[in-house]
Design a protein around this motif. Structure first.
Motif, PDB file in Angstrom:
ATOM      1  N   TRP B  15       0.477  -1.572   0.233  1.00  0.00           N
ATOM      2  CA  TRP B  15      -0.063   0.093  -0.123  1.00  0.00           C
ATOM      3  C   TRP B  15       0.573   1.367  -0.092  1.00  0.00           C
ATOM      4  N   PHE B  16       0.557   2.390  -0.538  1.00  0.00           N
ATOM      5  CA  PHE B  16       0.802   3.019  -0.479  1.00  0.00           C
ATOM      6  C   PHE B  16       0.539   4.219   0.289  1.00  0.00           C
ATOM      7  N   GLY B  17       0.634   5.516   1.113  1.00  0.00           N
ATOM      8  CA  GLY B  17      -0.513   6.773   1.611  1.00  0.00           C
ATOM      9  C   GLY B  17      -1.003   5.717   2.396  1.00  0.00           C
ATOM     10  N   ALA B  18      -1.218   6.633   3.712  1.00  0.00           N
ATOM     11  CA  ALA B  18      -2.239   5.830   4.979  1.00  0.00           C
ATOM     12  C   ALA B  18      -4.087   6.970   5.216  1.00  0.00           C
ATOM     13  N   GLY B  19      -3.973   6.119   5.650  1.00  0.00           N
ATOM     14  CA  GLY B  19      -5.437   6.428   5.918  1.00  0.00           C
ATOM     15  C   GLY B  19      -6.677   7.224   4.753  1.00  0.00           C
ATOM     16  N   GLU B  20      -7.159   8.015   4.306  1.00  0.00           N
ATOM     17  CA  GLU B  20      -8.305   8.019   3.438  1.00  0.00           C
ATOM     18  C   GLU B  20      -7.845   7.502   1.684  1.00  0.00           C
ATOM     19  N   VAL B  21      -6.391   8.545   1.764  1.00  0.00           N
ATOM     20  CA  VAL B  21      -5.800   8.119   0.893  1.00  0.00           C
ATOM     21  C   VAL B  21      -4.904   6.740   0.734  1.00  0.00           C
ATOM     22  N   ARG B  22      -4.955   6.043   1.446  1.00  0.00           N
ATOM     23  CA  ARG B  22      -3.906   4.860   1.326  1.00  0.00           C
ATOM     24  C   ARG B  22      -4.701   3.655   0.047  1.00  0.00           C
ATOM     25  N   LYS B  23      -4.379   3.565  -0.161  1.00  0.00           N
ATOM     26  CA  LYS B  23      -4.120   2.825  -2.248  1.00  0.00           C
ATOM     27  C   LYS B  23      -3.534   1.598  -1.904  1.00  0.00           C
ATOM     28  N   GLN B  24      -4.363   0.624  -2.402  1.00  0.00           N
ATOM     29  CA  GLN B  24      -3.487  -0.667  -2.208  1.00  0.00           C
ATOM     30  C   GLN B  24      -2.249  -0.624  -4.147  1.00  0.00           C
ATOM     31  N   ALA B  25      -1.266  -1.342  -4.234  1.00  0.00           N
ATOM     32  CA  ALA B  25      -1.230  -0.881  -5.175  1.00  0.00           C
ATOM     33  C   ALA B  25      -0.310  -2.166  -5.419  1.00  0.00           C
ATOM     34  N   LEU B  26      -0.312  -3.367  -4.486  1.00  0.00           N
ATOM     35  CA  LEU B  26       0.033  -4.822  -5.056  1.00  0.00           C
ATOM     36  C   LEU B  26      -1.594  -5.806  -4.562  1.00  0.00           C
ATOM     37  N   HIS B  27      -1.435  -6.851  -4.987  1.00  0.00           N
ATOM     38  CA  HIS B  27      -2.667  -7.570  -5.127  1.00  0.00           C
ATOM     39  C   HIS B  27      -1.970  -8.891  -5.192  1.00  0.00           C
ATOM     40  N   ASP B  28      -1.778  -9.453  -3.557  1.00  0.00           N
ATOM     41  CA  ASP B  28      -1.570 -11.065  -3.108  1.00  0.00           C
ATOM     42  C   ASP B  28      -1.074 -11.067  -5.104  1.00  0.00           C
ATOM     43  N   VAL B  29       0.327 -11.044  -4.637  1.00  0.00           N
ATOM     44  CA  VAL B  29       1.219 -10.702  -5.289  1.00  0.00           C
ATOM     45  C   VAL B  29       2.510 -12.370  -5.488  1.00  0.00           C
ATOM     46  N   THR B  30       2.587 -13.273  -5.948  1.00  0.00           N
ATOM     47  CA  THR B  30       3.388 -14.482  -5.756  1.00  0.00           C
ATOM     48  C   THR B  30       3.803 -14.713  -7.533  1.00  0.00           C
TER      49      THR B  30
END
Lengths: 390, 232
Positions: B15-30
């Motif tokens: 994730w990048f950022g924190a709180g409301e602006v937190r955005k997930q950049a990678l999802h379960d990368v294998t």
């Protein structure tokens, strides 16, 4: 230079290469550090000259103990001391001799300008209280209105001073009296006068009719060989009735005079601040140069971080730059500082000169403030984030 | 093959950022990248390619999941361990990031000196060889300001390779190169993979390179959506 530093550090001299990459910026950085050095050198030179000038008249005399008025913070300031305390002091078994010392300024009105001579009235029959070089010429002071002149008096042409000899004396008028200068001694201008003059106490009282022989400015004492001056001082404190008097070893009196000049007199404080300002200017200049340099190379530093260079590597580079600036800035600063002090010394006859201790002190100070600036500048390295490179 | 693989990522979320602006950049990368392979990482802007590179390159902290690099778990690793691992990597950035005060050969030497090696004749010879490999034999003593964009990039590639890294992480390294130079770079990287087992993970959009890659991994919105040769 690059090869030399490369061998010295065992790596590429990145700091040196970075600094010298822009010749103009490098030259101005060196000039900035040199300027700070010159500031410090000049201020230190003046402070040192004040110390030399303060202590110089003490060197004209040879005494172990000095008794002064309570307000006599310096040799030339303060009230008088009753001669009766000299007689009381001589009652101490280890006090072997005593002499009243009179001090006042004499103005020698010359055609072009007036010279202020700090004049000492001494007893020529007691040459043991004088520096041997002056004592050797003191016998002539037994003549009425005879004087010995400081040949380095500011404003006195050197050839004119050199011409003053027992065979070719020089006379001048002081408030209706004629003073005859029979010989000279080595002194030099100070902050309180242009030069010095030695006369007998009798001549002194002629020149200053308001003064009384019973009230010299200071009383100088000699003690028996091997006697401890501090113990004699303690005994005299108990022996002499006037407890308000300042009874000190001659050495302590000189030290206290110097401390007073440096810490209580506005001139001493101002010159002291001058040194601090010089150091601060140097700090700011080196910090500015290094901080800008770090900011300009953040991407390169970030790349090196990514490659695996540790933080100590970057600290080494910045400190390398700081030391180079410090060392290379010191050299022209030393040369210019020496020149300025020499010229100022010639013009003012103040003992202004570059000394080895000054040079070493300023060099070490330069290295310290450069390193300190470098250490502060490395804080900007934290902004070099290698993750931002992608 | 997984045990020998220089990169093994399992269930990585970032994730990048924190709180409301937190955005997930990678999802379960294998992802497992075998030793000596040449893997191209593709995907649109913002798909998470660079995040993968920075995580594998020990430039960001692993927040969730596991990344094993050259046999070492990166999650929770100490910073000195990460620095030591980075020395075994070769980074090639889209911008050359050469040091402006150092000549081409000195820039390449920096890739050797990170291993504690001095500025000696052996090191100079190795740096010169790396530059020669990329056609820069006559540009060794040039400052970056006097090199073309392509030449600078080739110096940067030589710097990344001169220390014989175990893994090369590259971000669009051929963008500034002409066709011939670009292909030469790919050939060198592939040859290193075959002869020394050097692994390459490269973000690229260059079709010339994709044609030669052993494997193409496609990311979209932080997820692996295609893998031409999935492993693990």
């Amino acid at each position: 230079m690059s090869r030399l530093l490369s061998r010295l550090f065992g790596r590429l001299p990145i700091g040196w290469l970075q600094l010298t990459h822009s010749k103009t910026r490098f030259a101005s950085a060196i000039a900035g550090v040199a300027f700070a050095n010159v500031l410090v050198f000049v201020q230190l030179g003046i402070m040192n000259s004040m110390a030399s000038a303060t202590l110089r008249p003490y060197a004209f005399f040879q005494a172990d103990i000095m008794i002064s008025a309570p307000d006599a913070n310096t040799l030339t300031e303060g009230g008088n001391v009753a001669r009766q305390w000299l007689l009381q002091a001589l009652a101490d078994p280890e006090v072997t001799a005593g002499m009243g010392l009179f001090i006042a300024n004499v103005t020698w009105q010359r055609a072009d300008k007036a010279l202020v001579l700090t004049t000492f009235g001494i007893d020529p029959a007691l040459p043991g209280f004088l520096d041997p070089a002056i004592a050797a010429k003191a016998q002539v002071l037994e003549l009425q209105n005879a004087g010995l002149l400081d040949r380095f008096t500011r404003g006195l042409p050197r050839d004119e001073a050199a011409a003053i000899r027992p065979q070719t004396p020089l006379t001048f008028e002081v408030s209706g009296d004629t003073v005859t200068l029979h010989d000279t001694f080595a002194g030099g201008g100070g902050f309180g006068g242009d030069g010095y003059m030695m006369v007998s106490d009798q001549t002194f009282l002629t020149l200053f009719p308001a003064r009384r022989s019973a009230a010299p400015d200071h009383i100088l004492l000699k003690i028996a060989p091997g006697a401890d001056p501090e113990r004699v001082v303690t005994r005299l404190g108990a022996l002499i009735s006037d407890k308000s008097l300042r009874i000190r070893t001659f050495e302590a009196a000189a030290d206290e005079d110097l401390t007073y000049q440096q810490t209580k007199r506005p001139t001493g404080i101002i010159f002291g601040f001058g040194v601090v300002i010089g150091v601060l200017v140097g700090l700011v200049i080196v910090y500015q140069v290094l901080s800008t340099d770090v900011a300009d190379h953040l991407r390169e530093y970030a790349t090196f971080k990514a490659m695996g260079y540790p933080q100590t590597f970057f600290l080494g580079v910045v400190l390398e730059e700081a030391l180079i600036l410090g060392v290379l800035g010191f050299v022209p600063g030393f040369v210019v500082g020496t020149t300025i002090l020499t010229v100022m010394g010639r013009v003012t006859t103040l003992p202004l000169q570059m000394t080895a201790s000054m040079a070493i002190t300023v060099f070490i100070g330069t290295i310290v403030f450069s390193t300190l600036s470098g250490a502060i500048a490395t804080r900007r390295l934290a902004a070099a984030d290698p993750a931002d490179l992608f | 093959m997984t045990e020998d693989a220089p990169v093994v990522a399992r269930g990585v979320n970032h994730w990048f950022g924190a709180g409301e602006v937190r955005k997930q950049a990678l999802h379960d990368v294998t992802l497992t990248i075998p030793r000596g392979s040449f893997t191209a990482l593709v995907g649109p802007s913002g798909s998470g390619k660079t995040t993968v590179l920075t995580l594998v390159g020990c430039l960001r902290e692993v927040q969730d999941g596991s990344v094993r690099l050259l046999g070492h778990e990166l999650k929770g690793a100490r910073s000195d361990a990460l620095i030591a691992l980075r020395r075994r990597l070769g980074f090639i950035f889209q911008a050359h990031n050469l040091h402006e005060s150092l000549t081409a050969i000195e820039n390449v030497l920096m890739g050797l000196m990170v291993h504690g090696r001095a500025d000696g004749p052996t090191e100079r010879a190795a740096a010169a060889h790396a530059l020669t490999l990329f056609g820069l034999a006559d540009r060794m003593d040039y400052l970056p300001a006097n090199l073309s964009g392509g030449q600078k990039q080739r110096v940067a590639i030589a710097r990344a390779l001169v220390g014989n890294p175990d893994l090369i992480l590259a971000d669009e390294p051929t963008a500034a190169l002409d066709r011939e130079s670009g292909l030469n770079v790919v050939d060198v990287l592939k040859r290193l993979g075959q002869t020394r087992g050097t692994t390459t993970l490269m973000v690229t959009h260059d079709n010339r390179i994709l044609d030669r890659a052993d494997r193409i991994v496609t990311l979209e919105d932080g997820r692996i959506v295609a893998d031409s040769a999935p492993v693990g």
